[in-house]
Design an enzyme around this catalytic site. Structure first.
Site, PDB file in Angstrom:
ATOM      1  N   ASP A  68      -7.822  -1.079   2.132  1.00  0.00           N
ATOM      2  CA  ASP A  68      -7.764   0.367   2.025  1.00  0.00           C
ATOM      3  C   ASP A  68      -6.701   0.643   0.958  1.00  0.00           C
ATOM      4  O   ASP A  68      -5.975  -0.272   0.545  1.00  0.00           O
ATOM      5  CB  ASP A  68      -7.370   0.964   3.379  1.00  0.00           C
ATOM      6  CG  ASP A  68      -7.285   2.481   3.349  1.00  0.00           C
ATOM      7  OD1 ASP A  68      -7.968   3.104   2.504  1.00  0.00           O
ATOM      8  OD2 ASP A  68      -6.543   3.047   4.160  1.00  0.00           O
ATOM      9  N   ASP A  70      -4.615   4.141   0.520  1.00  0.00           N
ATOM     10  CA  ASP A  70      -3.511   4.947   1.036  1.00  0.00           C
ATOM     11  C   ASP A  70      -2.916   4.332   2.294  1.00  0.00           C
ATOM     12  O   ASP A  70      -3.624   4.048   3.253  1.00  0.00           O
ATOM     13  CB  ASP A  70      -3.989   6.369   1.342  1.00  0.00           C
ATOM     14  CG  ASP A  70      -4.333   7.130   0.070  1.00  0.00           C
ATOM     15  OD1 ASP A  70      -3.589   6.994  -0.904  1.00  0.00           O
ATOM     16  OD2 ASP A  70      -5.337   7.861   0.070  1.00  0.00           O
ATOM     17  N   ASP A 258      -4.527   0.793   7.724  1.00  0.00           N
ATOM     18  CA  ASP A 258      -3.263   1.271   8.288  1.00  0.00           C
ATOM     19  C   ASP A 258      -3.451   2.369   9.326  1.00  0.00           C
ATOM     20  O   ASP A 258      -2.469   2.864   9.869  1.00  0.00           O
ATOM     21  CB  ASP A 258      -2.361   1.816   7.171  1.00  0.00           C
ATOM     22  CG  ASP A 258      -2.870   3.145   6.626  1.00  0.00           C
ATOM     23  OD1 ASP A 258      -2.081   4.099   6.556  1.00  0.00           O
ATOM     24  OD2 ASP A 258      -4.062   3.230   6.269  1.00  0.00           O
TER      25      ASP A 258
END
Length: 268
Positions: A68, A70, A258
């Site tokens: 990912d 961000d 995250d």
């Protein structure tokens, strides 16, 4: 959704290198998982260390590592929140309409929001749907038609994206420690490398070019953004598409995420 096997790994360094030495402290717990579950890793900061959560067992044959962007390649959620709040202030977005000041998403709320809903436009649609559509400089009275609601969201999101780009280009943002090393070691080991983000493509491209460098970015085996799929997180479409483009089986991919919704979408 089948139960997720989980592993929590406390690493006293800022990022887990590809060939990490045995960490000083570990805490493991696991549960039986579906054979179709795609292993994924969740990163969370705890004091000076990162807490890494790995769902399911690592693949026996690791053919691809999918990042990912961000919160993984860069600590960005506070930057997105700043850009949204700047956009709300710029357009005088008041929600509810009678509020004395423009809408401002605080840190605690945004942490919950970004773990619940992927993509900027879906975030605003959900928030305004729950709290009432706002008044603004765009529409003096709250929009009532679907077309006006979409126009409002589109205008705010476009301005927010440009503001976010300004923040990234300021030169004050750096990749999380260890990310570049991990990418290079993965490529050196012959493992395919991809980045999949729910964010707007133009902002992700800018982030990657500035943070990992043009050579690493153009050398990715696959790059997908929110514009490339119809459904946002937690729908797994973006990872399904990535696995197909990479030409690998999903069971042999490892996803680095995250957020909670990122982990949920890794079941593809």
């Amino acid at each position: 959704m089948p139960p997720m096997a989980s592993t929590s790994l406390f690493i006293p360094v800022s990022f887990a290198p590809a060939t990490a030495a045995a960490p000083a402290r570990r805490s493991f717990s696991s549960h039986r998982s579906s054979p179709s579950t795609v292993p994924s890793v969740r990163l969370r900061r705890a004091s000076s260390s990162l807490v890494v959560f790995a769902s399911s067992s690592p693949p026996r044959s690791l053919d691809a590592l999918i990042f990912d962007c961000d919160g993984v390649i860069l600590e960005s959620e506070h930057l997105h929140r700043q850009a949204y709040n700047d956009a709300f202030a710029h357009f005088g977005v008041r929600c509810p309409p009678a509020a004395d000041a423009p809408l401002n998403w605080d840190e605690a709320f945004y942490d919950i929001l970004q773990n619940r809903i992927g993509g900027g436009k879906p975030k605003m649609r959900w928030y305004f749907g729950e709290n009432g559509w706002p008044s603004s400089k765009i529409f003096e009275t709250p929009p009532s038609s679907d077309s006006d609601k979409e126009k409002l969201v589109d205008i705010i999101q476009d301005w927010k994206t440009e503001r976010y780009k300004e923040i990234i280009k300021s030169g004050t943002v750096e990749p999380r420690p260890g990310v570049l090393r991990l990418m290079d070691e993965v490529r050196g080991a012959g493992i395919k490398l991809a980045v999949c983000s729910a964010a707007t493509k133009s902002s992700v491209v800018l982030c990657l070019e500035n943070l990992i460098g043009l050579e690493r970015f153009t050398g990715l085996d696959c790059f997908l953004a929110g514009d490339d799929v119809k459904q946002k997180k937690p729908d797994p479409s973006i990872y399904v598409t990535a696995a197909k483009k990479l030409g690998v089986e999903s069971k042999n991919c490892l996803v680095v995420e995250d957020s909670v919704i990122g982990l949920q979408m890794s079941f593809f």
